[in-house]
Design a protein around this motif. Structure first.
Motif, PDB file in Angstrom:
ATOM      1  N   TYR A  59      19.653  18.065 -10.379  1.00 33.77           N
ATOM      2  CA  TYR A  59      19.137  19.424 -10.251  1.00 33.77           C
ATOM      3  C   TYR A  59      19.890  20.373 -11.185  1.00 33.77           C
ATOM      4  CZ  TYR A  59      17.632  23.836  -8.224  1.00 33.77           C
ATOM      5  OH  TYR A  59      17.122  25.093  -8.055  1.00 33.77           O
ATOM      6  N   ILE A  60      21.207  20.210 -11.263  1.00 35.75           N
ATOM      7  CA  ILE A  60      22.010  21.052 -12.157  1.00 35.75           C
ATOM      8  C   ILE A  60      21.551  20.858 -13.599  1.00 35.75           C
ATOM      9  CG2 ILE A  60      24.322  21.434 -13.074  1.00 35.75           C
ATOM     10  CD1 ILE A  60      25.382  20.598 -10.304  1.00 35.75           C
ATOM     11  N   GLU A  61      21.315  19.619 -13.973  1.00 36.82           N
ATOM     12  CA  GLU A  61      20.847  19.331 -15.335  1.00 36.82           C
ATOM     13  C   GLU A  61      19.486  19.968 -15.585  1.00 36.82           C
ATOM     14  OE1 GLU A  61      19.440  15.502 -17.970  1.00 36.82           O
ATOM     15  OE2 GLU A  61      20.976  15.196 -16.435  1.00 36.82           O
ATOM     16  N   LYS A  62      18.601  19.867 -14.603  1.00 37.14           N
ATOM     17  CA  LYS A  62      17.265  20.451 -14.734  1.00 37.14           C
ATOM     18  C   LYS A  62      17.356  21.969 -14.931  1.00 37.14           C
ATOM     19  CE  LYS A  62      13.102  21.216 -12.039  1.00 37.14           C
ATOM     20  NZ  LYS A  62      12.464  21.048 -10.733  1.00 37.14           N
ATOM     21  N   VAL A  63      18.198  22.632 -14.140  1.00 39.18           N
ATOM     22  CA  VAL A  63      18.359  24.086 -14.253  1.00 39.18           C
ATOM     23  C   VAL A  63      18.950  24.444 -15.616  1.00 39.18           C
ATOM     24  CG1 VAL A  63      19.622  26.076 -13.356  1.00 39.18           C
ATOM     25  CG2 VAL A  63      18.538  24.487 -11.776  1.00 39.18           C
ATOM     26  N   ALA A  64      19.951  23.698 -16.042  1.00 35.75           N
ATOM     27  CA  ALA A  64      20.577  23.976 -17.336  1.00 35.75           C
ATOM     28  C   ALA A  64      19.579  23.811 -18.471  1.00 35.75           C
ATOM     29  CB  ALA A  64      21.770  23.052 -17.532  1.00 35.75           C
ATOM     30  N   ARG A  65      18.749  22.802 -18.401  1.00 34.55           N
ATOM     31  CA  ARG A  65      17.756  22.584 -19.449  1.00 34.55           C
ATOM     32  C   ARG A  65      16.698  23.691 -19.453  1.00 34.55           C
ATOM     33  NH1 ARG A  65      17.052  17.565 -21.795  1.00 34.55           N
ATOM     34  NH2 ARG A  65      18.657  16.056 -21.302  1.00 34.55           N
ATOM     35  N   GLN A  66      16.217  24.058 -18.266  1.00 38.21           N
ATOM     36  CA  GLN A  66      15.149  25.070 -18.187  1.00 38.21           C
ATOM     37  C   GLN A  66      15.653  26.468 -18.529  1.00 38.21           C
ATOM     38  OE1 GLN A  66      13.688  24.644 -14.192  1.00 38.21           O
ATOM     39  NE2 GLN A  66      12.215  23.063 -14.756  1.00 38.21           N
ATOM     40  N   ARG A  67      16.760  26.855 -17.936  1.00 36.55           N
ATOM     41  CA  ARG A  67      17.230  28.233 -18.097  1.00 36.55           C
ATOM     42  C   ARG A  67      17.943  28.480 -19.408  1.00 36.55           C
ATOM     43  NH1 ARG A  67      19.410  30.583 -12.470  1.00 36.55           N
ATOM     44  NH2 ARG A  67      17.344  30.681 -11.630  1.00 36.55           N
ATOM     45  N   TYR A  68      18.764  27.536 -19.800  1.00 33.63           N
ATOM     46  CA  TYR A  68      19.653  27.784 -20.926  1.00 33.63           C
ATOM     47  C   TYR A  68      19.313  26.963 -22.164  1.00 33.63           C
ATOM     48  CZ  TYR A  68      22.095  29.834 -17.027  1.00 33.63           C
ATOM     49  OH  TYR A  68      22.401  30.571 -15.916  1.00 33.63           O
ATOM     50  N   GLY A  69      18.275  26.140 -22.075  1.00 32.41           N
ATOM     51  CA  GLY A  69      17.847  25.366 -23.231  1.00 32.41           C
ATOM     52  C   GLY A  69      18.872  24.350 -23.692  1.00 32.41           C
ATOM     53  N   LEU A  70      19.696  23.872 -22.778  1.00 31.31           N
ATOM     54  CA  LEU A  70      20.724  22.898 -23.147  1.00 31.31           C
ATOM     55  C   LEU A  70      20.101  21.530 -23.383  1.00 31.31           C
ATOM     56  CD1 LEU A  70      23.551  23.878 -20.639  1.00 31.31           C
ATOM     57  CD2 LEU A  70      23.267  24.590 -22.995  1.00 31.31           C
ATOM     58  N   VAL A  71      20.725  20.783 -24.265  1.00 33.94           N
ATOM     59  CA  VAL A  71      20.248  19.440 -24.584  1.00 33.94           C
ATOM     60  C   VAL A  71      21.430  18.474 -24.527  1.00 33.94           C
ATOM     61  CG1 VAL A  71      18.333  20.217 -26.028  1.00 33.94           C
ATOM     62  CG2 VAL A  71      20.550  19.840 -27.061  1.00 33.94           C
ATOM     63  N   LYS A  72      21.093  17.197 -24.375  1.00 31.31           N
ATOM     64  CA  LYS A  72      22.119  16.157 -24.401  1.00 31.31           C
ATOM     65  C   LYS A  72      22.447  15.822 -25.853  1.00 31.31           C
ATOM     66  CE  LYS A  72      20.729  13.837 -20.136  1.00 31.31           C
ATOM     67  NZ  LYS A  72      20.238  12.585 -19.568  1.00 31.31           N
ATOM     68  N   ASN A  73      23.534  15.086 -26.034  1.00 26.88           N
ATOM     69  CA  ASN A  73      23.862  14.604 -27.381  1.00 26.88           C
ATOM     70  C   ASN A  73      22.719  13.730 -27.878  1.00 26.88           C
ATOM     71  OD1 ASN A  73      26.319  15.881 -27.353  1.00 26.88           O
ATOM     72  ND2 ASN A  73      27.425  14.098 -26.574  1.00 26.88           N
ATOM     73  N   ASN A  74      22.466  13.803 -29.174  1.00 28.80           N
ATOM     74  CA  ASN A  74      21.421  13.025 -29.831  1.00 28.80           C
ATOM     75  C   ASN A  74      20.010  13.431 -29.408  1.00 28.80           C
ATOM     76  OD1 ASN A  74      23.390  11.534 -31.207  1.00 28.80           O
ATOM     77  ND2 ASN A  74      23.571  10.115 -29.495  1.00 28.80           N
ATOM     78  N   GLU A  75      19.843  14.583 -28.801  1.00 32.23           N
ATOM     79  CA  GLU A  75      18.513  15.100 -28.485  1.00 32.23           C
ATOM     80  C   GLU A  75      18.206  16.249 -29.422  1.00 32.23           C
ATOM     81  OE1 GLU A  75      17.624  14.412 -23.763  1.00 32.23           O
ATOM     82  OE2 GLU A  75      18.469  16.313 -24.363  1.00 32.23           O
ATOM     83  N   ILE A  76      16.939  16.437 -29.682  1.00 29.44           N
ATOM     84  CA  ILE A  76      16.499  17.550 -30.509  1.00 29.44           C
ATOM     85  C   ILE A  76      15.561  18.402 -29.675  1.00 29.44           C
ATOM     86  CG2 ILE A  76      15.227  18.227 -32.569  1.00 29.44           C
ATOM     87  CD1 ILE A  76      16.036  15.527 -33.790  1.00 29.44           C
ATOM     88  N   LEU A  77      15.790  19.687 -29.684  1.00 29.99           N
ATOM     89  CA  LEU A  77      14.966  20.615 -28.923  1.00 29.99           C
ATOM     90  C   LEU A  77      14.004  21.298 -29.875  1.00 29.99           C
ATOM     91  CD1 LEU A  77      14.359  22.131 -26.264  1.00 29.99           C
ATOM     92  CD2 LEU A  77      16.082  23.792 -26.966  1.00 29.99           C
ATOM     93  N   TYR A  78      12.737  21.138 -29.596  1.00 23.73           N
ATOM     94  CA  TYR A  78      11.705  21.802 -30.379  1.00 23.73           C
ATOM     95  C   TYR A  78      11.217  23.023 -29.601  1.00 23.73           C
ATOM     96  CZ  TYR A  78      11.481  17.606 -33.232  1.00 23.73           C
ATOM     97  OH  TYR A  78      11.780  16.559 -34.060  1.00 23.73           O
ATOM     98  N   GLN A  79      11.254  24.175 -30.237  1.00 19.57           N
ATOM     99  CA  GLN A  79      10.741  25.381 -29.620  1.00 19.57           C
ATOM    100  C   GLN A  79       9.601  25.914 -30.472  1.00 19.57           C
ATOM    101  OE1 GLN A  79      14.203  27.896 -29.290  1.00 19.57           O
ATOM    102  NE2 GLN A  79      14.554  27.192 -27.197  1.00 19.57           N
ATOM    103  N   PHE A  80       8.474  26.144 -29.838  1.00 21.55           N
ATOM    104  CA  PHE A  80       7.305  26.611 -30.540  1.00 21.55           C
ATOM    105  C   PHE A  80       7.094  28.086 -30.201  1.00 21.55           C
ATOM    106  CE2 PHE A  80       6.779  22.080 -29.813  1.00 21.55           C
ATOM    107  CZ  PHE A  80       6.542  21.641 -31.098  1.00 21.55           C
ATOM    108  N   PRO A  81       6.685  28.871 -31.185  1.00 26.14           N
ATOM    109  CA  PRO A  81       6.479  30.302 -30.917  1.00 26.14           C
ATOM    110  C   PRO A  81       5.308  30.498 -29.938  1.00 26.14           C
ATOM    111  CG  PRO A  81       5.731  29.739 -33.129  1.00 26.14           C
ATOM    112  CD  PRO A  81       6.402  28.539 -32.570  1.00 26.14           C
ATOM    113  N   GLN A  82       5.447  31.487 -29.104  1.00 25.93           N
ATOM    114  CA  GLN A  82       4.370  31.799 -28.180  1.00 25.93           C
ATOM    115  C   GLN A  82       3.351  32.687 -28.880  1.00 25.93           C
ATOM    116  OE1 GLN A  82       6.204  33.580 -24.793  1.00 25.93           O
ATOM    117  NE2 GLN A  82       7.089  31.670 -24.087  1.00 25.93           N
ATOM    118  N   LYS A  83       2.109  32.513 -28.519  1.00 30.38           N
ATOM    119  CA  LYS A  83       1.050  33.310 -29.148  1.00 30.38           C
ATOM    120  C   LYS A  83       1.032  34.693 -28.605  1.00 30.38           C
ATOM    121  CE  LYS A  83      -1.924  29.466 -30.237  1.00 30.38           C
ATOM    122  NZ  LYS A  83      -3.223  28.856 -30.121  1.00 30.38           N
TER     123      LYS A  83
END
Length: 83
Positions: A59-83
């Protein structure tokens, strides 16, 4: 006697302790009871989240990923602009 009865009736309806005030207070009690029920539910939800944050690493990991955009090592986060 009729005048006294009319005064008594008017007093019971419109006095600070009359029927109209009673129904106003009764409606207010119903509103406050509903608000208390909602606040109790919110409190339960917050207690559950606290418990999860204290004990559940997933749950802590889920919150960190959703709220703060955190990623694990060797992961790439893609963010797409909102329309």
């Amino acid at each position: 006697m009729g005048l006294l009865g009319a005064i008594f009736l008017i007093w019971n309806l419109f006095s600070p302790y009359g029927l109209l005030r009673y129904y106003q207070l009764k409606a207010r009690v119903a509103e406050l009871s509903q608000e208390v029920a909602l606040l109790r539910q919110d409190c339960q939800d917050l207690k559950q989240r606290i418990t999860l944050l204290k004990n559940d690493r997933t749950y802590i990991e889920k919150v960190a990923r959703q709220r703060y955009g955190l990623v694990k090592n060797n992961e790439i986060l893609y963010q797409f602009p909102q329309k």
